[in-house]
Design an enzyme around this catalytic site. Structure first.
Site, PDB file in Angstrom:
ATOM      1  N   ASP A  23       0.868  -1.169   0.000  1.00 30.35           N
ATOM      2  CA  ASP A  23       0.000   0.000   0.000  1.00 30.35           C
ATOM      3  C   ASP A  23       0.920   1.240   0.000  1.00 30.35           C
ATOM      4  O   ASP A  23       2.121   1.120   0.254  1.00 30.35           O
ATOM      5  CB  ASP A  23      -0.866  -0.065   1.258  1.00 30.35           C
ATOM      6  CG  ASP A  23      -1.592   1.231   1.525  1.00 30.35           C
ATOM      7  OD1 ASP A  23      -2.247   1.745   0.611  1.00 30.35           O
ATOM      8  OD2 ASP A  23      -1.507   1.728   2.671  1.00 30.35           O
ATOM      9  N   PHE A  24       0.383   2.410  -0.292  1.00 26.86           N
ATOM     10  CA  PHE A  24       1.242   3.607  -0.319  1.00 26.86           C
ATOM     11  C   PHE A  24       1.097   4.437   0.970  1.00 26.86           C
ATOM     12  O   PHE A  24       1.994   4.434   1.815  1.00 26.86           O
ATOM     13  CB  PHE A  24       0.945   4.457  -1.559  1.00 26.86           C
ATOM     14  CG  PHE A  24       1.859   5.644  -1.677  1.00 26.86           C
ATOM     15  CD1 PHE A  24       3.165   5.491  -2.106  1.00 26.86           C
ATOM     16  CD2 PHE A  24       1.426   6.921  -1.326  1.00 26.86           C
ATOM     17  CE1 PHE A  24       4.034   6.574  -2.182  1.00 26.86           C
ATOM     18  CE2 PHE A  24       2.281   8.013  -1.409  1.00 26.86           C
ATOM     19  CZ  PHE A  24       3.583   7.841  -1.834  1.00 26.86           C
ATOM     20  N   ASP A  25      -0.056   5.095   1.134  1.00 23.64           N
ATOM     21  CA  ASP A  25      -0.213   6.041   2.260  1.00 23.64           C
ATOM     22  C   ASP A  25      -0.169   5.323   3.610  1.00 23.64           C
ATOM     23  O   ASP A  25      -0.917   4.369   3.845  1.00 23.64           O
ATOM     24  CB  ASP A  25      -1.546   6.783   2.134  1.00 23.64           C
ATOM     25  CG  ASP A  25      -1.504   7.822   1.033  1.00 23.64           C
ATOM     26  OD1 ASP A  25      -1.290   8.995   1.337  1.00 23.64           O
ATOM     27  OD2 ASP A  25      -1.655   7.432  -0.149  1.00 23.64           O
ATOM     28  N   ASP A 198      -2.017  -0.581   5.901  1.00 27.08           N
ATOM     29  CA  ASP A 198      -2.357  -0.008   7.214  1.00 27.08           C
ATOM     30  C   ASP A 198      -3.835   0.333   7.366  1.00 27.08           C
ATOM     31  O   ASP A 198      -4.208   0.998   8.315  1.00 27.08           O
ATOM     32  CB  ASP A 198      -1.554   1.288   7.423  1.00 27.08           C
ATOM     33  CG  ASP A 198      -2.040   2.399   6.514  1.00 27.08           C
ATOM     34  OD1 ASP A 198      -2.367   2.111   5.348  1.00 27.08           O
ATOM     35  OD2 ASP A 198      -2.122   3.546   6.973  1.00 27.08           O
TER      36      ASP A 198
HETATM   37 MG   LIG Z   1      -2.781   3.213   3.562  1.00 24.70          MG
END
Ligand SMILES: [Mg+2]
Length: 255
Positions: A23-25, A198
Site C-alpha cells: 500500500d502507499f499512504d 495499514d
Molecule cells: Mg494506507
C-alpha cells in the site's frame, strides 16, 4: 495467523516467484493531513529500487494510479490505483467493468459537492472512478458525512467504503486490492507474496493472499503497518505487525 517460518530465506532464494505488494499512504509514506500532501518515505526511496530489480513489485493505492506513480516516482514498479480499478501502463487504464458506472459517479460527485457547504471542514476528493469525503480535519462531522454518503449510495446504487477518516462512493463492481492481487499473482506465476498495508482496504488484499494459499502451492505473508489509527480488523488478520513505515522498511531491508 503466522507466516511460514523461513519466509525471508524463501523470498531471497527465489525472488522472481516472490511478489512484494505495498500500500502507499501510511505504509511507505507518512500519513499526511491533506490528500495531496503525502510523499514517499525517504528510506523507501532508497530501498525500493533495489527490491524492484530483484522482485516483482507492485504498489497498490486508493489514489489514482498516475498520482501514486508520480508520488512514488520510481521505475520498474507496477502501480495500481483506486483500490484496483485502474493501473498504469504507458497511460492509466481503467478496468472495463468500471466504465459503464462513471456517469453515476459523476452524479454522486455533483450531489456531494452541492451538500458540502453544510459540512464545514469536510473536503471532497474526486478520483473520477470514485468520489470521497475526508473529515480528518473535522472528526465531529464524521456521522453527518457518513449519513450523507450512505444515503446517496443507496439512492444511486453505488458502494460505500470506509477508510481512515474518509468515506468513499464507488462503482458496484467486485474489484478490490484482493482480486487484483490474485490476478497479478497468477499472471506473474508467483509462489509466494508479501502484502503490507495499514487500512481497511488492505484487509481485502490479505483475503487475496488467503485465497491463493487455499488454492495451494502458495505462501502469503500479511503485514499490518501499525499506527495509533490502525483498524483492529487489519491487525487481527495479519501474520506480522510492524511499527509504522519505519518498521516495514526495516523488515523489507532484510529481503
Ligand atoms: Mg494506507
Amino acid at each position: 495467523m503466522s507466516p511460514p517460518r523461513d519466509w525471508i530465506s524463501e523470498f531471497k532464494a527465489d525472488p522472481r516467484r516472490s511478489g512484494i505488494f505495498l500500500d502507499f499512504d501510511g505504509t511507505i509514506s507518512d500519513i499526511a493531513p491533506a490528500p495531496g500532501g503525502a510523499g514517499l518515505h525517504p528510506r523507501a526511496a532508497e530501498l525500493l529500487p533495489g527490491l524492484a530489480r530483484r522482485y516483482p513489485l507492485c504498489v497498490m493505492s486508493g489514489r489514482r494510479a498516475a498520482d501514486v506513480a508520480s508520488l512514488a516516482g520510481l521505475a520498474h514498479i507496477h502501480y495500481v490505483g483506486v483500490h484496483g480499478m485502474e493501473w498504469m501502463e504507458e497511460e492509466p487504464r481503467i478496468d472495463p467493468e468500471v466504465l459503464p458506472h462513471l456517469p453515476t459517479i459523476e452524479r454522486a460527485r455533483e450531489e456531494l459537492g452541492a451538500a458540502l457547504p453544510g459540512l464545514p471542514g469536510v473536503t471532497l476528493e474526486d478520483k473520477l472512478i470514485t468520489v470521497s469525503l475526508h473529515f480528518r480535519e473535522v472528526p465531529g462531522e464524521e456521522d453527518e458525512a457518513l449519513r450523507l454518503a450512505e444515503g446517496l449510495a443507496m439512492r444511486l446504487g453505488l458502494k460505500v467504503r470506509r477508510g481512515r477518516m474518509t468515506v468513499e462512493l464507488r462503482p458496484p463492481v467486485d474489484i478490490d486490492k484482493g482480486t487484483v492481487l490474485i490476478r497479478l499473482a497468477a499472471a506473474w506465476r508467483l509462489r509466494r507474496a508479501l502484502y503490507a498495508g495499514d487500512d481497511l482496504t488492505d484487509v481485502d488484499a490479505f483475503r487475496g493472499l488467503r485465497y491463493m494459499m487455499k488454492e495451494g502451492g502458495f505462501e502469503g505473508v500479511a503485514v499490518a503497518v501499525l499506527s495509533p489509527e490502525v483498524p483492529i480488523e487489519l491487525e487481527a488478520v495479519a501474520d506480522l505487525t510492524v511499527d509504522g513505515p519505519d518498521g516495514l522498511l526495516d523488515l523489507l531491508s532484510r529481503l
